[in-house]
Design a protein around this motif. Structure first.
Motif, PDB file in Angstrom:
ATOM      1  N   SER A  49       0.826  -1.218   0.000  1.00 37.33           N
ATOM      2  CA  SER A  49       0.000   0.000   0.000  1.00 37.33           C
ATOM      3  C   SER A  49       0.857   1.264   0.000  1.00 37.33           C
ATOM      4  N   VAL A  50       2.117   1.159   0.467  1.00 36.70           N
ATOM      5  CA  VAL A  50       2.996   2.341   0.468  1.00 36.70           C
ATOM      6  C   VAL A  50       3.333   2.780  -0.953  1.00 36.70           C
ATOM      7  N   LEU A  51       3.168   1.880  -1.931  1.00 33.38           N
ATOM      8  CA  LEU A  51       3.398   2.275  -3.320  1.00 33.38           C
ATOM      9  C   LEU A  51       2.480   3.414  -3.720  1.00 33.38           C
ATOM     10  N   LEU A  52       1.316   3.478  -3.079  1.00 34.50           N
ATOM     11  CA  LEU A  52       0.376   4.559  -3.360  1.00 34.50           C
ATOM     12  C   LEU A  52       0.529   5.699  -2.367  1.00 34.50           C
ATOM     13  N   THR A  53       0.581   5.366  -1.099  1.00 38.53           N
ATOM     14  CA  THR A  53       0.612   6.427  -0.082  1.00 38.53           C
ATOM     15  C   THR A  53       1.929   7.197  -0.074  1.00 38.53           C
ATOM     16  N   ASN A 108      -5.680  -6.819  -2.455  1.00 34.07           N
ATOM     17  CA  ASN A 108      -6.323  -5.511  -2.257  1.00 34.07           C
ATOM     18  C   ASN A 108      -6.653  -4.910  -3.619  1.00 34.07           C
ATOM     19  N   MET A 109      -7.835  -5.229  -4.161  1.00 30.98           N
ATOM     20  CA  MET A 109      -8.183  -4.791  -5.512  1.00 30.98           C
ATOM     21  C   MET A 109      -8.405  -3.282  -5.594  1.00 30.98           C
ATOM     22  N   THR A 110      -8.761  -2.673  -4.481  1.00 30.50           N
ATOM     23  CA  THR A 110      -8.875  -1.206  -4.487  1.00 30.50           C
ATOM     24  C   THR A 110      -7.510  -0.583  -4.747  1.00 30.50           C
ATOM     25  N   LEU A 111      -6.493  -1.126  -4.106  1.00 35.44           N
ATOM     26  CA  LEU A 111      -5.124  -0.661  -4.327  1.00 35.44           C
ATOM     27  C   LEU A 111      -4.684  -0.960  -5.760  1.00 35.44           C
ATOM     28  N   VAL A 112      -5.031  -2.139  -6.264  1.00 33.74           N
ATOM     29  CA  VAL A 112      -4.664  -2.512  -7.637  1.00 33.74           C
ATOM     30  C   VAL A 112      -5.236  -1.512  -8.633  1.00 33.74           C
ATOM     31  N   ARG A 113      -6.514  -1.171  -8.476  1.00 31.46           N
ATOM     32  CA  ARG A 113      -7.151  -0.230  -9.416  1.00 31.46           C
ATOM     33  C   ARG A 113      -6.527   1.165  -9.318  1.00 31.46           C
ATOM     34  N   ALA A 114      -6.200   1.595  -8.103  1.00 35.71           N
ATOM     35  CA  ALA A 114      -5.598   2.922  -7.926  1.00 35.71           C
ATOM     36  C   ALA A 114      -4.208   2.976  -8.563  1.00 35.71           C
ATOM     37  N   LEU A 115      -3.407   1.930  -8.371  1.00 34.76           N
ATOM     38  CA  LEU A 115      -2.077   1.901  -8.968  1.00 34.76           C
ATOM     39  C   LEU A 115      -2.165   1.763 -10.486  1.00 34.76           C
ATOM     40  N   HIS A 116      -3.155   1.027 -10.954  1.00 31.56           N
ATOM     41  CA  HIS A 116      -3.362   0.893 -12.402  1.00 31.56           C
ATOM     42  C   HIS A 116      -3.602   2.261 -13.030  1.00 31.56           C
ATOM     43  N   ARG A 117      -4.395   3.078 -12.361  1.00 32.10           N
ATOM     44  CA  ARG A 117      -4.648   4.435 -12.874  1.00 32.10           C
ATOM     45  C   ARG A 117      -3.364   5.259 -12.860  1.00 32.10           C
ATOM     46  N   ARG A 118      -2.566   5.100 -11.805  1.00 32.70           N
ATOM     47  CA  ARG A 118      -1.301   5.830 -11.705  1.00 32.70           C
ATOM     48  C   ARG A 118      -0.333   5.444 -12.820  1.00 32.70           C
ATOM     49  N   LEU A 119      -0.485   4.232 -13.316  1.00 30.77           N
ATOM     50  CA  LEU A 119       0.436   3.712 -14.323  1.00 30.77           C
ATOM     51  C   LEU A 119      -0.095   3.836 -15.742  1.00 30.77           C
ATOM     52  N   GLN A 120      -1.131   4.653 -15.949  1.00 29.61           N
ATOM     53  CA  GLN A 120      -1.718   4.748 -17.283  1.00 29.61           C
ATOM     54  C   GLN A 120      -0.721   5.186 -18.347  1.00 29.61           C
TER      55      GLN A 120
END
Length: 501
Positions: free
Chosen positions: A364-368, A447-459
């Motif tokens: 989760s720190v990859l996002l936070t 944690n699919m919520t985290l997966v979707r958020a990181l996916h958006r970050r990696l567009q």
């Protein structure tokens, strides 16, 4: 020979003249000095390019403005753009060395150690050295040797007839010492001998590399390397990653000729070893370094090797990010030491420094911490910012492979690679996987919520891959699908630092 020349020669033989007088006798100065003297302006016009580069952020902007202004190079769009800096400065260096060769010269790097010269020089010469340095550099006059720079590096185009001893003992003392160190030739001849390095330079195209696996790390470069190495017509410089370009030659805009010769010998030795092992001598030799795509100077160097072809392997950006996080930053539920023993965790950070016990319990720190503690990690993991420049540099001689293709249609991929490298497709090896770690590597895919958020970050990363695949007319069916969507259905592989069974 004229009467004057006969008398000068006789005077030198009888030791009745100064060293400078002997230089002027045709018999003793030789073709080297006469050639340099007759076309002095031409040789100087092909001299002065930088041979060693420093990263942009290691110097202030005013430094780079002055560098480009002094060389007459356009600085528009250069400040803040590493690729533009490298392109212009390496282009200038290559232009000079090639022009020098066309006009019958050889290109040399001269490194003068000012402080060493000052310390070794007699006291009567030291004031001259300080004064000459100030006048030739435009700097304030140093008050002592300690205020002199340790060394100065310059490049010179010099007639091919001149060898290293001639340059050290004649060309530098006679044509450069009076201006740059304030010493007359007869003074400089001895004073400079222990304060001067003279090395011939080469062009990157002198390196005998035929192809490169230049990235992307954590996408299967090891598997690609090991499988291509099974082909009898191909050899690699090393069974592991090759750091000649990125480490030994890390900051060089032009390589030393001696280093190029030594590396070419290593490449020939690799071919010889392959011939002894297989009975078939390969006619192509390559290197693997998964960081080349990421380093502006490294990719420009390889691009200057005009025969070298680039192979780039891409993979799911999110899966790659997770693997890098696992390898360099994950705590493994407190079992970090055990993970290191298994080859799942590195002893070094993503940035190359030794890894301490600092680690993170959750992905989760990859996002936070995207813009905080892991900002450098994210910057180092970026691919999209580098690949377009790589594609431009290797236009017409780059092949892009996607990891999914290697897993689903390996025979087709290796047939395409054989065609690209122009080797026999009939000798395509069977494909194997190396360093594969399937299943749940961290807690990310729970944690699919985290997966979707990181996916958006990696567009940006996904968009770059889609554009590159489209340009190369490559079809990848699951290009925007993360590994987490199939992790429970896929067969988990586990072979860190090894070949999967």
């Amino acid at each position: 020979m004229s009467r004057r020349d006969q008398l000068l020669s006789l005077a030198c033989l009888l030791s009745l003249s100064e060293w400078t007088l002997c230089l002027e006798a045709p018999e003793t100065r030789g073709l080297c000095v006469s050639q340099y003297e007759e076309r002095n302006g031409a040789w100087l016009s092909m001299s002065g390019a930088m041979s060693v580069y420093v990263q942009a952020n290691h110097r202030p902007e005013w430094y780079w403005q002055e560098v480009f202004e002094r060389r007459g190079l356009p600085d528009r769009g250069v400040l803040g753009d590493e690729d533009s800096r490298v392109d212009r400065l390496s282009g200038e260096a290559q232009g000079q060395i090639l022009g020098c060769g066309v006009h019958g010269g050889r290109y040399w790097e001269i490194q003068m150690y000012y402080q060493r010269l000052y310390d070794l020089a007699p006291k009567s010469m030291r004031t001259k050295i300080l004064k000459a340095f100030a006048e030739s550099s435009g700097a304030n006059r140093p008050r002592s040797g300690e205020e002199l720079p340790p060394s100065m590096r310059v490049t010179l185009c010099i007639p091919a007839e001149c060898d290293k001893p001639m340059i050290r003992e004649t060309i530098i003392p006679r044509f450069f010492a009076p201006k740059h160190v304030g010493l007359e030739p007869y003074e400089a001849k001895d004073a400079l001998q222990n304060a001067l390095d003279v090395n011939e330079l080469a062009d990157w195209s002198d390196i005998n590399i035929d192809f490169v696996i230049g990235g992307v790390f954590f996408c299967g470069t090891t598997s690609l390397h090991r499988n291509l190495d099974k082909h009898p017509e191909l050899a690699f410089s090393s069974p592991e990653e090759d750091y000649f370009i990125t480490a030994q030659m890390a900051h060089r805009l032009l390589p030393l000729k001696s280093d190029v010769a030594a590396f070419n010998q290593q490449l020939e030795a690799a071919k010889d070893a392959k011939a002894q092992a297989t009975g078939h001598r390969p006619h192509l030799v390559g290197i693997r370094n998964p960081m080349i795509f990421h380093l502006p100077l490294a990719r420009h160097k390889i691009a200057r090797i005009t025969k070298a072809k680039m192979i780039l392997i891409l993979c799911d950006p999110l899966g790659r990010l997770e693997k890098a996080f696992m390898f360099h930053l994950y705590c493994f539920q407190g079992n970090l030491a055990e993970a290191k023993q298994q080859g799942l965790a590195s002893n070094f950070t993503f940035l190359g420094s030794p890894r301490d016990d600092t680690c993170f319990d959750s992905a989760s720190v990859l996002l936070t911490e995207r813009d905080g503690e892991l900002k450098s990690f994210w910057q180092h993991a970026e691919v999209a910012v580098h690949v377009p420049n790589l594609a431009q540099l290797f236009r017409g001689r780059m092949m892009v492979v996607h990891q999914e293709q290697l897993r689903r249609i390996p025979k087709n991929v290796f047939a395409s690679l054989a065609h690209f490298l122009k080797v026999s497709p009939e000798l395509i090896p069977s494909s194997t996987r190396h360093n594969s770690i399937g299943g749940h590597r961290t807690d990310l895919c729970h944690n699919m919520t985290l997966v979707r958020a990181l996916h958006r970050r990696l567009q940006r990363e996904y968009d770059m891959q889609a554009q590159l695949m489209k340009t190369d007319k490559v079809t990848v069916s699951r290009l925007r699908t993360t590994r987490c969507s199939e992790i429970d259905q896929a067969k988990a592989t586990f072979c860190p630092n090894a070949e999967c069974a």
